[in-house]
Design an enzyme around this catalytic site. Structure first.
Site, PDB file in Angstrom:
ATOM      1  N   ASP A  76       0.875  -1.168   0.000  1.00 47.70           N
ATOM      2  CA  ASP A  76       0.000   0.000   0.000  1.00 47.70           C
ATOM      3  C   ASP A  76       0.920   1.228   0.000  1.00 47.70           C
ATOM      4  O   ASP A  76       2.107   1.122   0.334  1.00 47.70           O
ATOM      5  CB  ASP A  76      -0.857  -0.049   1.275  1.00 47.70           C
ATOM      6  CG  ASP A  76      -1.689   1.202   1.454  1.00 47.70           C
ATOM      7  OD1 ASP A  76      -2.355   1.618   0.493  1.00 47.70           O
ATOM      8  OD2 ASP A  76      -1.656   1.772   2.568  1.00 47.70           O
TER       9      ASP A  76
ATOM     10  N   ASP B  61      -0.183   5.154   0.782  1.00 46.80           N
ATOM     11  CA  ASP B  61      -0.454   6.174   1.807  1.00 46.80           C
ATOM     12  C   ASP B  61      -0.339   5.567   3.206  1.00 46.80           C
ATOM     13  O   ASP B  61      -1.057   4.618   3.539  1.00 46.80           O
ATOM     14  CB  ASP B  61      -1.874   6.743   1.633  1.00 46.80           C
ATOM     15  CG  ASP B  61      -2.056   7.487   0.316  1.00 46.80           C
ATOM     16  OD1 ASP B  61      -1.128   8.184  -0.113  1.00 46.80           O
ATOM     17  OD2 ASP B  61      -3.151   7.370  -0.272  1.00 46.80           O
TER      18      ASP B  61
HETATM   19  C1  BG6 Z   1      -6.017   5.570   0.033  1.00 49.79           C
HETATM   20  C2  BG6 Z   1      -6.154   6.354   1.320  1.00 49.79           C
HETATM   21  O1  BG6 Z   1      -4.675   5.220  -0.154  1.00 49.79           O
HETATM   22  O2  BG6 Z   1      -6.447   6.356  -1.072  1.00 49.79           O
HETATM   23  C3  BG6 Z   1      -7.586   6.839   1.471  1.00 49.79           C
HETATM   24  O3  BG6 Z   1      -5.816   5.527   2.414  1.00 49.79           O
HETATM   25  C4  BG6 Z   1      -7.980   7.662   0.234  1.00 49.79           C
HETATM   26  O4  BG6 Z   1      -7.680   7.625   2.631  1.00 49.79           O
HETATM   27  C5  BG6 Z   1      -7.804   6.788  -1.010  1.00 49.79           C
HETATM   28  O5  BG6 Z   1      -9.352   8.060   0.328  1.00 49.79           O
HETATM   29  C6  BG6 Z   1      -8.175   7.518  -2.295  1.00 49.79           C
HETATM   30  O6  BG6 Z   1      -7.233   8.538  -2.534  1.00 49.79           O
HETATM   31  P1  BG6 Z   1      -7.344   9.609  -3.698  1.00 49.79           P
HETATM   32  O7  BG6 Z   1      -5.947  10.177  -3.770  1.00 49.79           O
HETATM   33  O8  BG6 Z   1      -7.743   8.886  -4.947  1.00 49.79           O
HETATM   34  O9  BG6 Z   1      -8.371  10.596  -3.285  1.00 49.79           O
HETATM   35 MG    MG Z   2      -2.687   3.178   3.617  1.00 54.30          MG
END
Ligand code: BG6
Ligand code: MG
Length: 218
Positions: free
Chosen positions: A7, A9
């Site tokens: 993963d 984030d």
């Molecule tokens: C995930 C995060 O990696 O990505 C979530 O943990 C987030 O919190 C999701 O909502 C979607 O991200 P993005 O950048 O497409 O808005």
């Molecule tokens: Mg994450």
């Protein structure tokens, strides 16, 4: 094990803090409470699913168009924060772990729910440390659905059973497990004891994924 699927984030870099800041700003503007508990429930979910959690308890319903506009507002704020990202934001530990795992012969992939992943990989140089990346633009169902992990394994050409999935979210742990991977939990998911391995830090992966026996096999 032949491959590690990460993963992004909150695992490879701390963009989870920026998601928090952007959702909190939106919630504040709407007069809604948004705390760490709600933020943790958003981890790994898609942007629109996260928005549903942010809007919980508002006492009113929003049209699909209004929701799109709110998600866009949050994303504009988030992307403004991303503009400041540079390779220096890549934690040393992340670089060390990815380089060492690669040296030991593991294939490395990204499995992120984020549609902003390509920009983050490019801005930080993280993309160069991975063999392939799958993100929210490539899948129809976000975690806890296994789609993103399965697609990453398929692109690597490695059976999911030969992969370790690394995630900080309960949704991500569930997704990697449903994909048939060994699950290494970090951060929040590790604290909750959700993984097969519950790591105190990303660096602990190096103890779990040895190199010597692989070299013997080669
Ligand atoms: C995930 C995060 O990696 O990505 C979530 O943990 C987030 O919190 C999701 O909502 C979607 O991200 P993005 O950048 O497409 O808005
Ligand atoms: Mg994450």
């Amino acid at each position: 094990m032949e491959a590690i699927v990460f993963d992004m984030d909150g695992v490879l870099l701390s963009t989870d803090r920026m998601h928090f800041e952007a959702w909190k700003a939106l919630a504040d503007r709407l007069g809604l409470p948004f705390d760490e508990t709600k933020a943790q429930r958003c981890l790994g979910l898609s942007r629109m699913e996260s928005l549903e959690i942010v809007l919980e308890g508002s006492g009113r319903s929003f049209t699909a168009e209004e929701k799109e506009a709110l998600a866009e507002e949050k994303n504009r704020h988030y992307r403004a924060l991303l503009r400041g990202l540079t390779p220096r934001d890549l934690p040393e530990e992340t670089v060390e772990v990815l380089c060492e795992l690669r040296r030991r012969g593991y294939r490395l992939a990204l499995a992120s729910s984020s549609k902003n992943a390509p920009e983050i990989l490019a801005r930080t140089g993280l993309g160069e440390l991975l063999d392939c990346a799958v993100d929210g633009n490539d899948v129809r169902r976000a975690k806890p659905d296994p789609e993103v992990f399965l697609l990453a394994a398929r692109r690597l050409g490695v059976a999911p059973e030969r992969c370790v999935g690394v995630d900080d979210a309960l949704s991500g742990v569930a997704a990697a497990r449903a994909a048939g991977m060994t699950v290494a939990a970090v951060g929040f998911a590790s604290g909750a004891g959700a993984g097969d391995w519950n790591l105190k830090s990303l660096g602990e992966l190096l103890e779990r994924c040895p190199g010597a026996e692989r070299e013997d096999k080669a």
